[in-house]
Design a protein around this motif. Structure first.
Motif, PDB file in Angstrom:
ATOM      1  N   VAL A 136       0.860  -1.183   0.000  1.00  0.00           N
ATOM      2  CA  VAL A 136       0.000   0.000   0.000  1.00  0.00           C
ATOM      3  C   VAL A 136       0.897   1.234   0.000  1.00  0.00           C
ATOM      4  O   VAL A 136       1.742   1.388   0.876  1.00  0.00           O
ATOM      5  CB  VAL A 136      -0.924   0.025   1.228  1.00  0.00           C
ATOM      6  N   THR A 137       0.731   2.098  -0.998  1.00  0.00           N
ATOM      7  CA  THR A 137       1.530   3.318  -1.113  1.00  0.00           C
ATOM      8  C   THR A 137       0.618   4.526  -0.966  1.00  0.00           C
ATOM      9  O   THR A 137      -0.436   4.595  -1.596  1.00  0.00           O
ATOM     10  CB  THR A 137       2.253   3.379  -2.471  1.00  0.00           C
ATOM     11  N   ASN A 138       1.026   5.478  -0.123  1.00  0.00           N
ATOM     12  CA  ASN A 138       0.160   6.635   0.119  1.00  0.00           C
ATOM     13  C   ASN A 138       0.521   7.816  -0.774  1.00  0.00           C
ATOM     14  O   ASN A 138       1.617   7.903  -1.328  1.00  0.00           O
ATOM     15  CB  ASN A 138       0.170   7.037   1.603  1.00  0.00           C
ATOM     16  N   THR A 139      -0.457   8.703  -0.910  1.00  0.00           N
ATOM     17  CA  THR A 139      -0.322   9.910  -1.725  1.00  0.00           C
ATOM     18  C   THR A 139      -0.610  11.117  -0.827  1.00  0.00           C
ATOM     19  O   THR A 139      -1.603  11.110  -0.102  1.00  0.00           O
ATOM     20  CB  THR A 139      -1.324   9.890  -2.889  1.00  0.00           C
ATOM     21  N   PRO A 140       0.201  12.159  -0.838  1.00  0.00           N
ATOM     22  CA  PRO A 140       1.297  12.415  -1.781  1.00  0.00           C
ATOM     23  C   PRO A 140       2.665  11.966  -1.300  1.00  0.00           C
ATOM     24  O   PRO A 140       3.655  12.129  -2.007  1.00  0.00           O
ATOM     25  CB  PRO A 140       1.279  13.943  -1.874  1.00  0.00           C
ATOM     26  N   TRP A 141       2.756  11.385  -0.089  1.00  0.00           N
ATOM     27  CA  TRP A 141       4.065  11.172   0.524  1.00  0.00           C
ATOM     28  C   TRP A 141       4.913  10.112  -0.171  1.00  0.00           C
ATOM     29  O   TRP A 141       6.128  10.165  -0.144  1.00  0.00           O
ATOM     30  CB  TRP A 141       3.874  10.805   2.006  1.00  0.00           C
ATOM     31  N   GLY A 142       4.284   9.107  -0.773  1.00  0.00           N
ATOM     32  CA  GLY A 142       5.055   8.047  -1.419  1.00  0.00           C
ATOM     33  C   GLY A 142       5.635   7.049  -0.446  1.00  0.00           C
ATOM     34  O   GLY A 142       6.552   6.295  -0.804  1.00  0.00           O
ATOM     35  N   GLU A 143       5.117   7.010   0.783  1.00  0.00           N
ATOM     36  CA  GLU A 143       5.523   5.970   1.724  1.00  0.00           C
ATOM     37  C   GLU A 143       4.822   4.666   1.362  1.00  0.00           C
ATOM     38  O   GLU A 143       3.801   4.674   0.684  1.00  0.00           O
ATOM     39  CB  GLU A 143       5.142   6.359   3.159  1.00  0.00           C
ATOM     40  N   ARG A 144       5.366   3.570   1.854  1.00  0.00           N
ATOM     41  CA  ARG A 144       4.762   2.274   1.537  1.00  0.00           C
ATOM     42  C   ARG A 144       4.806   1.363   2.754  1.00  0.00           C
ATOM     43  O   ARG A 144       5.798   1.353   3.492  1.00  0.00           O
ATOM     44  CB  ARG A 144       5.503   1.615   0.378  1.00  0.00           C
ATOM     45  N   VAL A 145       3.731   0.624   2.966  1.00  0.00           N
ATOM     46  CA  VAL A 145       3.748  -0.474   3.919  1.00  0.00           C
ATOM     47  C   VAL A 145       3.342  -1.741   3.180  1.00  0.00           C
ATOM     48  O   VAL A 145       2.459  -1.715   2.316  1.00  0.00           O
ATOM     49  CB  VAL A 145       2.807  -0.218   5.129  1.00  0.00           C
ATOM     50  N   SER A 146       4.032  -2.828   3.482  1.00  0.00           N
ATOM     51  CA  SER A 146       3.707  -4.129   2.911  1.00  0.00           C
ATOM     52  C   SER A 146       3.430  -5.091   4.045  1.00  0.00           C
ATOM     53  O   SER A 146       4.097  -5.049   5.079  1.00  0.00           O
ATOM     54  CB  SER A 146       4.874  -4.651   2.060  1.00  0.00           C
ATOM     55  N   PHE A 147       2.444  -5.947   3.850  1.00  0.00           N
ATOM     56  CA  PHE A 147       2.170  -6.964   4.860  1.00  0.00           C
ATOM     57  C   PHE A 147       1.528  -8.177   4.198  1.00  0.00           C
ATOM     58  O   PHE A 147       0.861  -8.075   3.168  1.00  0.00           O
ATOM     59  CB  PHE A 147       1.282  -6.432   5.993  1.00  0.00           C
ATOM     60  N   SER A 148       1.750  -9.329   4.803  1.00  0.00           N
ATOM     61  CA  SER A 148       1.190 -10.567   4.281  1.00  0.00           C
ATOM     62  C   SER A 148      -0.196 -10.790   4.863  1.00  0.00           C
ATOM     63  O   SER A 148      -0.515 -10.296   5.955  1.00  0.00           O
ATOM     64  CB  SER A 148       2.101 -11.747   4.635  1.00  0.00           C
ATOM     65  N   PHE A 149      -1.023 -11.531   4.133  1.00  0.00           N
ATOM     66  CA  PHE A 149      -2.358 -11.857   4.624  1.00  0.00           C
ATOM     67  C   PHE A 149      -2.851 -13.143   3.985  1.00  0.00           C
ATOM     68  O   PHE A 149      -2.309 -13.619   2.979  1.00  0.00           O
ATOM     69  CB  PHE A 149      -3.346 -10.703   4.375  1.00  0.00           C
ATOM     70  N   ASP A 150      -3.900 -13.710   4.584  1.00  0.00           N
ATOM     71  CA  ASP A 150      -4.507 -14.945   4.102  1.00  0.00           C
ATOM     72  C   ASP A 150      -5.573 -14.604   3.062  1.00  0.00           C
ATOM     73  O   ASP A 150      -6.578 -13.966   3.394  1.00  0.00           O
ATOM     74  CB  ASP A 150      -5.132 -15.701   5.281  1.00  0.00           C
ATOM     75  N   PRO A 151      -5.403 -14.998   1.796  1.00  0.00           N
ATOM     76  CA  PRO A 151      -6.380 -14.630   0.765  1.00  0.00           C
ATOM     77  C   PRO A 151      -7.667 -15.438   0.813  1.00  0.00           C
ATOM     78  O   PRO A 151      -8.642 -15.109   0.135  1.00  0.00           O
ATOM     79  CB  PRO A 151      -5.627 -14.904  -0.538  1.00  0.00           C
ATOM     80  N   THR A 293       4.244 -12.248  15.811  1.00  0.00           N
ATOM     81  CA  THR A 293       4.376 -13.642  16.217  1.00  0.00           C
ATOM     82  C   THR A 293       3.196 -14.493  15.762  1.00  0.00           C
ATOM     83  O   THR A 293       3.228 -15.690  15.924  1.00  0.00           O
ATOM     84  CB  THR A 293       4.487 -13.730  17.749  1.00  0.00           C
ATOM     85  N   HIS A 294       2.164 -13.879  15.179  1.00  0.00           N
ATOM     86  CA  HIS A 294       0.966 -14.654  14.834  1.00  0.00           C
ATOM     87  C   HIS A 294       0.697 -14.688  13.330  1.00  0.00           C
ATOM     88  O   HIS A 294       0.859 -15.717  12.698  1.00  0.00           O
ATOM     89  CB  HIS A 294      -0.244 -14.086  15.572  1.00  0.00           C
ATOM     90  N   SER A 295       0.288 -13.565  12.728  1.00  0.00           N
ATOM     91  CA  SER A 295      -0.272 -13.635  11.379  1.00  0.00           C
ATOM     92  C   SER A 295       0.409 -12.780  10.326  1.00  0.00           C
ATOM     93  O   SER A 295       0.420 -13.148   9.159  1.00  0.00           O
ATOM     94  CB  SER A 295      -1.761 -13.239  11.418  1.00  0.00           C
ATOM     95  N   HIS A 296       0.928 -11.605  10.685  1.00  0.00           N
ATOM     96  CA  HIS A 296       1.316 -10.646   9.657  1.00  0.00           C
ATOM     97  C   HIS A 296       2.778 -10.238   9.771  1.00  0.00           C
ATOM     98  O   HIS A 296       3.357 -10.274  10.841  1.00  0.00           O
ATOM     99  CB  HIS A 296       0.435  -9.391   9.738  1.00  0.00           C
ATOM    100  N   SER A 297       3.331  -9.833   8.624  1.00  0.00           N
ATOM    101  CA  SER A 297       4.679  -9.278   8.565  1.00  0.00           C
ATOM    102  C   SER A 297       4.575  -7.881   7.980  1.00  0.00           C
ATOM    103  O   SER A 297       3.917  -7.693   6.959  1.00  0.00           O
ATOM    104  CB  SER A 297       5.580 -10.144   7.670  1.00  0.00           C
ATOM    105  N   PHE A 298       5.216  -6.911   8.618  1.00  0.00           N
ATOM    106  CA  PHE A 298       5.109  -5.527   8.170  1.00  0.00           C
ATOM    107  C   PHE A 298       6.463  -5.022   7.682  1.00  0.00           C
ATOM    108  O   PHE A 298       7.476  -5.202   8.351  1.00  0.00           O
ATOM    109  CB  PHE A 298       4.625  -4.614   9.299  1.00  0.00           C
ATOM    110  N   ILE A 299       6.468  -4.373   6.507  1.00  0.00           N
ATOM    111  CA  ILE A 299       7.668  -3.752   5.954  1.00  0.00           C
ATOM    112  C   ILE A 299       7.296  -2.330   5.566  1.00  0.00           C
ATOM    113  O   ILE A 299       6.355  -2.131   4.798  1.00  0.00           O
ATOM    114  CB  ILE A 299       8.192  -4.503   4.717  1.00  0.00           C
ATOM    115  N   TRP A 300       8.018  -1.356   6.101  1.00  0.00           N
ATOM    116  CA  TRP A 300       7.767   0.034   5.753  1.00  0.00           C
ATOM    117  C   TRP A 300       8.869   0.560   4.844  1.00  0.00           C
ATOM    118  O   TRP A 300      10.045   0.262   5.047  1.00  0.00           O
ATOM    119  CB  TRP A 300       7.713   0.914   6.995  1.00  0.00           C
ATOM    120  N   ARG A 301       8.481   1.341   3.842  1.00  0.00           N
ATOM    121  CA  ARG A 301       9.442   2.061   3.014  1.00  0.00           C
ATOM    122  C   ARG A 301       9.257   3.542   3.263  1.00  0.00           C
ATOM    123  O   ARG A 301       8.127   4.042   3.290  1.00  0.00           O
ATOM    124  CB  ARG A 301       9.222   1.761   1.523  1.00  0.00           C
ATOM    125  N   GLU A 302      10.357   4.260   3.445  1.00  0.00           N
ATOM    126  CA  GLU A 302      10.280   5.668   3.792  1.00  0.00           C
ATOM    127  C   GLU A 302       9.768   6.510   2.617  1.00  0.00           C
ATOM    128  O   GLU A 302       9.757   6.074   1.463  1.00  0.00           O
ATOM    129  CB  GLU A 302      11.650   6.177   4.240  1.00  0.00           C
TER     130      GLU A 302
END
Length: 308
Positions: A136-151, A293-302
């Protein structure tokens, strides 16, 4: 000062996109007649994005979009600035193919609110979709967060990125997606502790026939530019309707990301009120990942220039 940087970036992007557009179409004209760019490792999709905001004011809009689906292990000319297949497999703990659904950067400009990785497991002769990663990338900042999920279910995760200046950071997202076949549907629901289920966003795509498929970068020409125009146009309408403008949380609360992980632990039932969220940090390529420790992994990009 940031306003002048922002205006300068608009002028630079417009000039660059104009020049690169000419190059793109000249290259297309010089190709042998009947030559094709797509392969079995790239599929093209078109469809719509719709947003329905129910609180604190009602607001609905939709716009047409075009996406490309890349097999990251085999496709050539894969869009940069995304996880590799091996990085995605490490995050999701899978061993099979990885497909990336995204709007490729076009003529020097990238604007992609949501990209998805579909990570498969191979067991014997069967291949099954196991986990997904959403960027997910936000506007206008261009930051990003990524996370895993169960589809395979409606997976709920704490809101971990300031995606709109017209909503605070409290609440959570609910993610769901179908497997990427002839049709793709991605649904995101947003819930707030005071406003309830205040917004739903839906991406609906259908696969384009191979007979009309062309170069994915020609197919998605100016798509990022159109997306950002639609985003700013809707933001102007929300401002006109009187919605409160929320400053980015990083200016008042530098620890907001850690608090988001703590809230996500609580959502999953892993953390008691008042206790510190239990996480570990591992290396994914050149990024650092806060792993729940349970479900999700979070990665932030500046944020990128000029929003640093």
């Amino acid at each position: 000062m940031e306003v002048f940087y922002f205006l300068g970036s608009i002028i630079f992007t417009s000039t660059t996109s104009f020049i690169l557009s000419i190059v793109l179409f000249l290259r297309r004209l010089l190709l042998p007649s009947g030559a094709k760019h797509t392969s079995e490792y790239v599929s093209l999709y078109e469809g719509t994005v719709s947003h329905e905001r129910r609180h604190p004011v009602r607001h609905y809009f939709w716009y047409p979009v075009r996406y490309a689906l890349f097999d990251l292990d085999h496709a050539t000319n894969v869009p940069p600035n995304h996880f590799s297949a091996d990085e995605a497999r490490q995050i999701c703990e899978t061993n099979g193919p990885v497909l990336l659904l995204t709007i490729p950067a076009s003529v020097g400009y990238e604007q992609n609110p949501v990209s998805l990785f579909y990570c498969y497991d191979v067991e014997g002769s069967s291949t099954k979709l196991k986990r997904c990663i959403v960027e997910v990338t936000n506007t206008p900042w261009g930051e990003r967060v990524s996370f895993s999920f169960d589809p395979h279910s409606v997976d709920t995760v704490a809101k971990t990125l300031q995606v709109s200046p017209f909503m605070d950071m409290f609440g959570n997202w609910s993610m769901r997606t179908t497997a990427p076949e002839d049709n793709i549907t991605v649904t995101v629901g947003a819930k707030h502790p005071e406003l309830g289920n205040y917004m739903t966003a839906i991406l609906k795509l259908r696969k384009v026939s191979d007979k009309v498929a062309t170069d994915p970068y020609l197919f998605c020409w100016l798509m990022p530019h159109k997306v950002v125009i639609w985003i700013y146009w809707q933001a102007l309408q929300l401002w006109w309707k009187g919605l409160h403008f929320f400053e980015h949380p990083k200016y008042k609360n530098p620890n907001y990301r850690e608090q988001c992980v703590f809230r996500d632990n609580k959502i999953q039932g892993n953390q008691s009120v008042g206790k510190q969220a239990e996480t570990e940090t591992i290396n994914i390529g050149t990024s650092h990942v806060a792993v729940k420790t349970h479900s999700h992994s979070f990665i932030w990009r500046e944020a990128k220039w000029p929003w640093k």
